[in-house]
Design a protein around this motif. Structure first.
Motif, PDB file in Angstrom:
ATOM      1  N   UNK A 194       0.828  -1.212   0.000  1.00  0.00           N
ATOM      2  CA  UNK A 194       0.000   0.000   0.000  1.00  0.00           C
ATOM      3  C   UNK A 194       0.861   1.260   0.000  1.00  0.00           C
ATOM      4  N   UNK A 195       1.891   1.307   0.860  1.00  0.00           N
ATOM      5  CA  UNK A 195       2.761   2.480   0.905  1.00  0.00           C
ATOM      6  C   UNK A 195       3.546   2.637  -0.399  1.00  0.00           C
ATOM      7  N   UNK A 196       4.003   1.532  -0.951  1.00  0.00           N
ATOM      8  CA  UNK A 196       4.707   1.586  -2.231  1.00  0.00           C
ATOM      9  C   UNK A 196       3.803   2.078  -3.349  1.00  0.00           C
ATOM     10  N   UNK A 197       2.563   1.589  -3.355  1.00  0.00           N
ATOM     11  CA  UNK A 197       1.591   2.001  -4.382  1.00  0.00           C
ATOM     12  C   UNK A 197       1.303   3.489  -4.284  1.00  0.00           C
ATOM     13  N   UNK A 198       1.057   3.984  -3.071  1.00  0.00           N
ATOM     14  CA  UNK A 198       0.744   5.405  -2.929  1.00  0.00           C
ATOM     15  C   UNK A 198       1.969   6.275  -3.233  1.00  0.00           C
TER      16      UNK A 198
ATOM     17  N   UNK B 194      -5.479  -5.370   2.491  1.00  0.00           N
ATOM     18  CA  UNK B 194      -6.105  -5.480   3.810  1.00  0.00           C
ATOM     19  C   UNK B 194      -5.551  -6.668   4.597  1.00  0.00           C
ATOM     20  N   UNK B 195      -4.611  -7.396   4.010  1.00  0.00           N
ATOM     21  CA  UNK B 195      -4.003  -8.532   4.698  1.00  0.00           C
ATOM     22  C   UNK B 195      -4.922  -9.736   4.794  1.00  0.00           C
ATOM     23  N   UNK B 196      -5.838  -9.869   3.842  1.00  0.00           N
ATOM     24  CA  UNK B 196      -6.822 -10.951   3.882  1.00  0.00           C
ATOM     25  C   UNK B 196      -6.407 -12.202   3.120  1.00  0.00           C
ATOM     26  N   UNK B 197      -5.403 -12.101   2.271  1.00  0.00           N
ATOM     27  CA  UNK B 197      -5.019 -13.279   1.492  1.00  0.00           C
ATOM     28  C   UNK B 197      -3.510 -13.344   1.323  1.00  0.00           C
ATOM     29  N   UNK B 198      -3.062 -14.491   0.859  1.00  0.00           N
ATOM     30  CA  UNK B 198      -1.638 -14.750   0.687  1.00  0.00           C
ATOM     31  C   UNK B 198      -1.300 -14.827  -0.802  1.00  0.00           C
ATOM     32  N   UNK B 199      -0.573 -13.836  -1.313  1.00  0.00           N
ATOM     33  CA  UNK B 199      -0.169 -13.943  -2.719  1.00  0.00           C
ATOM     34  C   UNK B 199       0.911 -15.013  -2.871  1.00  0.00           C
ATOM     35  N   UNK B 200       1.040 -15.533  -4.062  1.00  0.00           N
ATOM     36  CA  UNK B 200       2.137 -16.449  -4.335  1.00  0.00           C
ATOM     37  C   UNK B 200       3.439 -15.658  -4.276  1.00  0.00           C
ATOM     38  N   UNK B 201       4.569 -16.346  -4.175  1.00  0.00           N
ATOM     39  CA  UNK B 201       5.858 -15.642  -4.146  1.00  0.00           C
ATOM     40  C   UNK B 201       6.035 -14.842  -5.424  1.00  0.00           C
ATOM     41  N   UNK B 202       5.539 -15.387  -6.524  1.00  0.00           N
ATOM     42  CA  UNK B 202       5.667 -14.702  -7.815  1.00  0.00           C
ATOM     43  C   UNK B 202       4.876 -13.392  -7.812  1.00  0.00           C
ATOM     44  N   UNK B 203       3.620 -13.452  -7.342  1.00  0.00           N
ATOM     45  CA  UNK B 203       2.799 -12.249  -7.271  1.00  0.00           C
ATOM     46  C   UNK B 203       3.381 -11.236  -6.281  1.00  0.00           C
ATOM     47  N   UNK B 204       3.913 -11.723  -5.167  1.00  0.00           N
ATOM     48  CA  UNK B 204       4.498 -10.832  -4.164  1.00  0.00           C
ATOM     49  C   UNK B 204       5.660 -10.041  -4.756  1.00  0.00           C
ATOM     50  N   UNK B 205       6.552 -10.722  -5.458  1.00  0.00           N
ATOM     51  CA  UNK B 205       7.696 -10.017  -6.051  1.00  0.00           C
ATOM     52  C   UNK B 205       7.281  -9.159  -7.234  1.00  0.00           C
ATOM     53  N   UNK B 206       6.267  -9.586  -7.961  1.00  0.00           N
ATOM     54  CA  UNK B 206       5.766  -8.778  -9.064  1.00  0.00           C
ATOM     55  C   UNK B 206       5.174  -7.475  -8.512  1.00  0.00           C
ATOM     56  N   UNK B 207       4.370  -7.583  -7.455  1.00  0.00           N
ATOM     57  CA  UNK B 207       3.815  -6.388  -6.825  1.00  0.00           C
ATOM     58  C   UNK B 207       4.924  -5.468  -6.325  1.00  0.00           C
TER      59      UNK B 207
ATOM     60  N   UNK C 243       7.931  -5.199  -7.404  1.00  0.00           N
ATOM     61  CA  UNK C 243       8.613  -4.578  -8.552  1.00  0.00           C
ATOM     62  C   UNK C 243       7.774  -3.449  -9.146  1.00  0.00           C
ATOM     63  N   UNK C 244       6.468  -3.650  -9.253  1.00  0.00           N
ATOM     64  CA  UNK C 244       5.588  -2.631  -9.832  1.00  0.00           C
ATOM     65  C   UNK C 244       5.625  -1.352  -8.994  1.00  0.00           C
ATOM     66  N   UNK C 245       5.622  -1.503  -7.678  1.00  0.00           N
ATOM     67  CA  UNK C 245       5.626  -0.316  -6.814  1.00  0.00           C
ATOM     68  C   UNK C 245       7.044   0.142  -6.473  1.00  0.00           C
ATOM     69  N   UNK C 246       8.015  -0.457  -7.162  1.00  0.00           N
ATOM     70  CA  UNK C 246       9.422  -0.065  -7.094  1.00  0.00           C
ATOM     71  C   UNK C 246      10.027  -0.162  -5.697  1.00  0.00           C
TER      72      UNK C 246
ATOM     73  N   UNK D  80      14.357  -4.875  -3.849  1.00  0.00           N
ATOM     74  CA  UNK D  80      14.167  -6.287  -3.485  1.00  0.00           C
ATOM     75  C   UNK D  80      14.793  -6.686  -2.150  1.00  0.00           C
ATOM     76  N   UNK D  81      15.977  -6.180  -1.853  1.00  0.00           N
ATOM     77  CA  UNK D  81      16.644  -6.526  -0.599  1.00  0.00           C
ATOM     78  C   UNK D  81      15.869  -5.947   0.586  1.00  0.00           C
ATOM     79  N   UNK D  82      15.489  -4.697   0.475  1.00  0.00           N
ATOM     80  CA  UNK D  82      14.724  -4.049   1.534  1.00  0.00           C
ATOM     81  C   UNK D  82      13.365  -4.738   1.689  1.00  0.00           C
ATOM     82  N   UNK D  83      12.730  -5.050   0.560  1.00  0.00           N
ATOM     83  CA  UNK D  83      11.429  -5.720   0.589  1.00  0.00           C
ATOM     84  C   UNK D  83      11.509  -7.046   1.334  1.00  0.00           C
ATOM     85  N   UNK D  84      12.508  -7.851   1.026  1.00  0.00           N
ATOM     86  CA  UNK D  84      12.658  -9.156   1.667  1.00  0.00           C
ATOM     87  C   UNK D  84      12.853  -8.999   3.170  1.00  0.00           C
ATOM     88  N   UNK D  85      13.689  -8.055   3.569  1.00  0.00           N
ATOM     89  CA  UNK D  85      13.932  -7.838   4.999  1.00  0.00           C
ATOM     90  C   UNK D  85      12.696  -7.306   5.708  1.00  0.00           C
TER      91      UNK D  85
END
Length: 86
Positions: free
Chosen positions: A20-24, A49-62, A64-67, A70-75
């Motif tokens: 959400x913060x990345x998107x905004x 809203x934290x209601x579902x679990x994206x796949x690892x692929x969708x998580x990294x795609x999201x 990347x889209x919100x820039x 990757x290292x910071x995101x993983x941590x």
């Protein structure tokens, strides 16, 4: 046997906040983000809203889209798993 680890609700909320913060920060709407990912607006709303679990692929795609870096995101998402040499 492989057992899939399910994220805790706290981990879901943490991921939701990162996306959400990345998107905004990128001035994107949920509609735009769901369009880039090729998913429904309803699913994107559930992710933020934290209601579902994206796949690892969708998580990294999201991420990347919100820039998100990757290292910071993983941590920050709590995905960092130490790897040991055997």
């Amino acid at each position: 046997m492989f057992v899939r680890r399910k994220p805790t609700q706290q981990e879901r909320y943490l991921f939701a906040d990162l996306i959400r913060h990345g998107r905004t920060a990128q001035h994107l709407t949920q509609e735009q983000l769901s369009s880039f990912l090729g998913c429904s607006l309803h699913w994107m709303n559930d992710i933020e809203q934290g209601k579902c679990d994206p796949t690892w692929r969708d998580a990294f795609h999201l991420a990347a889209i919100v820039k998100l870096d990757p290292i910071v995101f993983v941590k920050e998402a709590g995905l960092h798993v130490p790897v040991s040499a055997r």
